[in-house]
Design a protein around this motif. Structure first.
Motif, PDB file in Angstrom:
ATOM      1  N   LYS A 168     -14.206  -6.248   2.916  1.00 48.28           N
ATOM      2  CA  LYS A 168     -12.791  -5.878   3.042  1.00 48.28           C
ATOM      3  C   LYS A 168     -12.069  -6.165   1.721  1.00 48.28           C
ATOM      4  N   ALA A 169     -10.887  -5.552   1.584  1.00 51.79           N
ATOM      5  CA  ALA A 169     -10.114  -5.688   0.335  1.00 51.79           C
ATOM      6  C   ALA A 169      -9.888  -7.149  -0.082  1.00 51.79           C
ATOM      7  N   PRO A 170      -9.533  -8.071   0.852  1.00 49.92           N
ATOM      8  CA  PRO A 170      -9.329  -9.460   0.406  1.00 49.92           C
ATOM      9  C   PRO A 170     -10.599 -10.104  -0.159  1.00 49.92           C
ATOM     10  N   GLN A 171     -11.745  -9.770   0.439  1.00 49.92           N
ATOM     11  CA  GLN A 171     -13.013 -10.334  -0.069  1.00 49.92           C
ATOM     12  C   GLN A 171     -13.311  -9.789  -1.471  1.00 49.92           C
ATOM     13  N   ILE A 172     -13.104  -8.483  -1.646  1.00 45.61           N
ATOM     14  CA  ILE A 172     -13.353  -7.875  -2.965  1.00 45.61           C
ATOM     15  C   ILE A 172     -12.364  -8.450  -3.981  1.00 45.61           C
ATOM     16  N   ALA A 173     -11.133  -8.657  -3.524  1.00 50.43           N
ATOM     17  CA  ALA A 173     -10.109  -9.221  -4.410  1.00 50.43           C
ATOM     18  C   ALA A 173     -10.529 -10.608  -4.893  1.00 50.43           C
ATOM     19  N   ASP A 174     -11.133 -11.381  -3.997  1.00 50.58           N
ATOM     20  CA  ASP A 174     -11.606 -12.719  -4.333  1.00 50.58           C
ATOM     21  C   ASP A 174     -12.706 -12.645  -5.396  1.00 50.58           C
ATOM     22  N   ILE A 175     -13.585 -11.671  -5.253  1.00 49.61           N
ATOM     23  CA  ILE A 175     -14.703 -11.526  -6.198  1.00 49.61           C
ATOM     24  C   ILE A 175     -14.202 -11.064  -7.572  1.00 49.61           C
ATOM     25  N   LEU A 176     -13.240 -10.144  -7.556  1.00 49.35           N
ATOM     26  CA  LEU A 176     -12.763  -9.554  -8.812  1.00 49.35           C
ATOM     27  C   LEU A 176     -11.537 -10.258  -9.397  1.00 49.35           C
ATOM     28  N   ASP A 177     -11.064 -11.282  -8.708  1.00 48.13           N
ATOM     29  CA  ASP A 177      -9.848 -11.967  -9.148  1.00 48.13           C
ATOM     30  C   ASP A 177      -8.669 -11.013  -9.232  1.00 48.13           C
ATOM     31  N   LEU A 178      -8.513 -10.215  -8.199  1.00 50.29           N
ATOM     32  CA  LEU A 178      -7.381  -9.288  -8.120  1.00 50.29           C
ATOM     33  C   LEU A 178      -6.641  -9.551  -6.812  1.00 50.29           C
ATOM     34  N   THR A 179      -5.525  -8.865  -6.641  1.00 52.86           N
ATOM     35  CA  THR A 179      -4.840  -8.962  -5.339  1.00 52.86           C
ATOM     36  C   THR A 179      -5.449  -7.902  -4.420  1.00 52.86           C
ATOM     37  N   PRO A 180      -5.374  -8.126  -3.090  1.00 57.37           N
ATOM     38  CA  PRO A 180      -5.899  -7.118  -2.161  1.00 57.37           C
ATOM     39  C   PRO A 180      -5.247  -5.749  -2.368  1.00 57.37           C
ATOM     40  N   GLY A 181      -3.965  -5.748  -2.702  1.00 58.49           N
ATOM     41  CA  GLY A 181      -3.276  -4.479  -2.940  1.00 58.49           C
ATOM     42  C   GLY A 181      -3.874  -3.734  -4.131  1.00 58.49           C
ATOM     43  N   ALA A 182      -4.220  -4.495  -5.166  1.00 54.49           N
ATOM     44  CA  ALA A 182      -4.811  -3.881  -6.361  1.00 54.49           C
ATOM     45  C   ALA A 182      -6.183  -3.287  -6.025  1.00 54.49           C
ATOM     46  N   VAL A 183      -6.917  -3.975  -5.162  1.00 53.14           N
ATOM     47  CA  VAL A 183      -8.242  -3.469  -4.762  1.00 53.14           C
ATOM     48  C   VAL A 183      -8.101  -2.172  -3.968  1.00 53.14           C
ATOM     49  N   THR A 184      -7.127  -2.146  -3.065  1.00 52.84           N
ATOM     50  CA  THR A 184      -6.898  -0.923  -2.276  1.00 52.84           C
ATOM     51  C   THR A 184      -6.569   0.253  -3.199  1.00 52.84           C
ATOM     52  N   ALA A 185      -5.728  -0.016  -4.188  1.00 57.04           N
ATOM     53  CA  ALA A 185      -5.359   1.040  -5.146  1.00 57.04           C
ATOM     54  C   ALA A 185      -6.580   1.481  -5.951  1.00 57.04           C
ATOM     55  N   LEU A 186      -7.403   0.495  -6.318  1.00 56.67           N
ATOM     56  CA  LEU A 186      -8.623   0.774  -7.090  1.00 56.67           C
ATOM     57  C   LEU A 186      -9.572   1.667  -6.291  1.00 56.67           C
ATOM     58  N   LEU A 187      -9.711   1.331  -5.014  1.00 56.99           N
ATOM     59  CA  LEU A 187     -10.592   2.118  -4.144  1.00 56.99           C
ATOM     60  C   LEU A 187     -10.062   3.539  -3.986  1.00 56.99           C
ATOM     61  N   HIS A 188      -8.773   3.641  -3.846  1.00 52.39           N
ATOM     62  CA  HIS A 188      -8.157   4.962  -3.683  1.00 52.39           C
ATOM     63  C   HIS A 188      -8.417   5.812  -4.927  1.00 52.39           C
ATOM     64  N   ARG A 189      -8.228   5.193  -6.081  1.00 54.63           N
ATOM     65  CA  ARG A 189      -8.431   5.935  -7.331  1.00 54.63           C
ATOM     66  C   ARG A 189      -9.897   6.321  -7.514  1.00 54.63           C
ATOM     67  N   ALA A 190     -10.786   5.405  -7.127  1.00 53.58           N
ATOM     68  CA  ALA A 190     -12.224   5.679  -7.274  1.00 53.58           C
ATOM     69  C   ALA A 190     -12.636   6.848  -6.386  1.00 53.58           C
ATOM     70  N   ARG A 191     -12.200   6.819  -5.149  1.00 54.52           N
ATOM     71  CA  ARG A 191     -12.548   7.903  -4.230  1.00 54.52           C
ATOM     72  C   ARG A 191     -11.931   9.226  -4.696  1.00 54.52           C
ATOM     73  N   HIS A 192     -10.713   9.150  -5.185  1.00 52.76           N
ATOM     74  CA  HIS A 192     -10.044  10.359  -5.680  1.00 52.76           C
ATOM     75  C   HIS A 192     -10.819  10.937  -6.867  1.00 52.76           C
ATOM     76  N   ALA A 193     -11.249  10.054  -7.776  1.00 48.32           N
ATOM     77  CA  ALA A 193     -11.993  10.510  -8.959  1.00 48.32           C
ATOM     78  C   ALA A 193     -13.318  11.159  -8.545  1.00 48.32           C
ATOM     79  N   LEU A 194     -13.997  10.548  -7.588  1.00 52.02           N
ATOM     80  CA  LEU A 194     -15.282  11.098  -7.146  1.00 52.02           C
ATOM     81  C   LEU A 194     -15.086  12.461  -6.469  1.00 52.02           C
ATOM     82  N   LYS A 195     -14.067  12.546  -5.647  1.00 49.51           N
ATOM     83  CA  LYS A 195     -13.821  13.811  -4.942  1.00 49.51           C
ATOM     84  C   LYS A 195     -13.454  14.921  -5.931  1.00 49.51           C
TER      85      LYS A 195
END
Lengths: 195, 92
Positions: free
Chosen positions: A151-178
């Motif tokens: 989940k976003a909070p777990q990924i945020a913990d690993i990457l030292d980011l906020t959960p919101g930043a991870v959600t945005a990152l995921l959105h951008r990644a999926r958008h780029a792939l699509k």
């Protein structure tokens, strides 16, 4: 024989044993954690041999870390392992030459009969090249979220980011792939293979 | 041009398979175990100061014991010179 003795013990107990040089405890921890470390590494750097090197290095780091481990518990061990894995993968990824997607032989997208000739290997090569186009953080976010189910909070913990930043990152990644799949006109290729 | 849907992207992502077979994992486990640094193996570990002092004390006690037994044997009138020498050199 080694596994049977260590399987019921918690990660913290095994780490305690490892701290005094117990190799059986280390072997038990490897059996418990190596599968996801290897999968994450392979998807991160898109290279099976490189992934094995990374997984080995992660486990040796764990062995060396054991004497100074501050007994945070098993959840934190997993986070630590993911963090070390992604950091090593970022270093390793720079050293590996990847094949740009333009160099992969892509069949004409709109030919209906072409779909039946797509080989599993070619699909893999394409998705690997698409991963190569992502930034490190986008790739990490996709791998940890989609494949590892974090989940976003777990990924945020690993990457030292906020959960919101991870959600945005995921959105951008999926958008780029699509967008890339759309550009290449191969968005529907994988449908037949997975149905 | 048709836009790629989330479902199509998920199907693409699903094509990225990783070999996590027991054979591969076992091979890698063995490789990792073989590459372990030996510095934390008990046989190769440097003794701490306390352990070193205990080891030195133990060795001193053993040596003193041997010397004392040698002394007793050599000074006994019942022990021949040859037997006393054998005890002495055997002790060391």
């Amino acid at each position: 024989m080694r596994a049977a003795s260590g399987k019921q013990k918690t990660d913290a107990e095994l780490l305690d044993r490892m701290a005094i040089g117990d190799q059986d405890a280390f072997h038990s921890l490897i059996q418990r954690h190596l599968p996801y470390v290897l999968k994450t590494a392979e998807r991160m750097i898109v290279d099976s041999h490189g992934a094995e090197d990374v997984a080995q290095e992660v486990m040796i780091k764990l062995w060396n870390k054991a004497p100074t481990w501050d007994k945070k518990g098993s959840a934190q061990l997993k986070t630590w392992l993911y963090r070390v894995t992604v950091n090593l993968c970022i270093d390793k990824f720079r050293q590996i030459k990847h094949c740009p997607i333009e160099q992969i032989e892509i069949l004409p997208s709109r030919q209906k009969d072409a779909l039946s000739h797509i080989h599993e290997k070619q699909l893999q090569e394409i998705i690997q090249s698409l991963f190569f186009d992502l930034t490190n953080q986008q790739r990490i976010a996709i791998v940890l979220s989609y494949y590892e189910g974090l989940k976003a909070p777990q990924i945020a913990d690993i990457l030292d980011l906020t959960p919101g930043a991870v959600t945005a990152l995921l959105h951008r990644a999926r958008h780029a792939l699509k967008a890339r799949l759309t550009d290449l006109g191969i968005e529907g290729w994988a449908d037949d293979k997975n149905n | 041009m048709t836009k790629t849907t989330d479902k199509q992207l998920d199907r693409w992502l699903d094509t990225f398979k990783v070999d996590n077979s027991p054979a591969r994992l076992t091979g890698l486990e063995e490789r990792i175990m073989l590459s372990l640094p030996l510095n934390r193996n008990g046989f190769f570990q440097t003794l701490s100061f306390k352990d070193g002092m205990l080891a030195a004390l133990g060795a001193t006690c053993v040596a003193a014991g041997v010397l004392w037994i040698d002394y007793l044997v050599q000074n006994s009138e019942a022990t021949s010179y040859v037997l006393a020498s054998t005890y002495m050199y055997g002790g060391f």
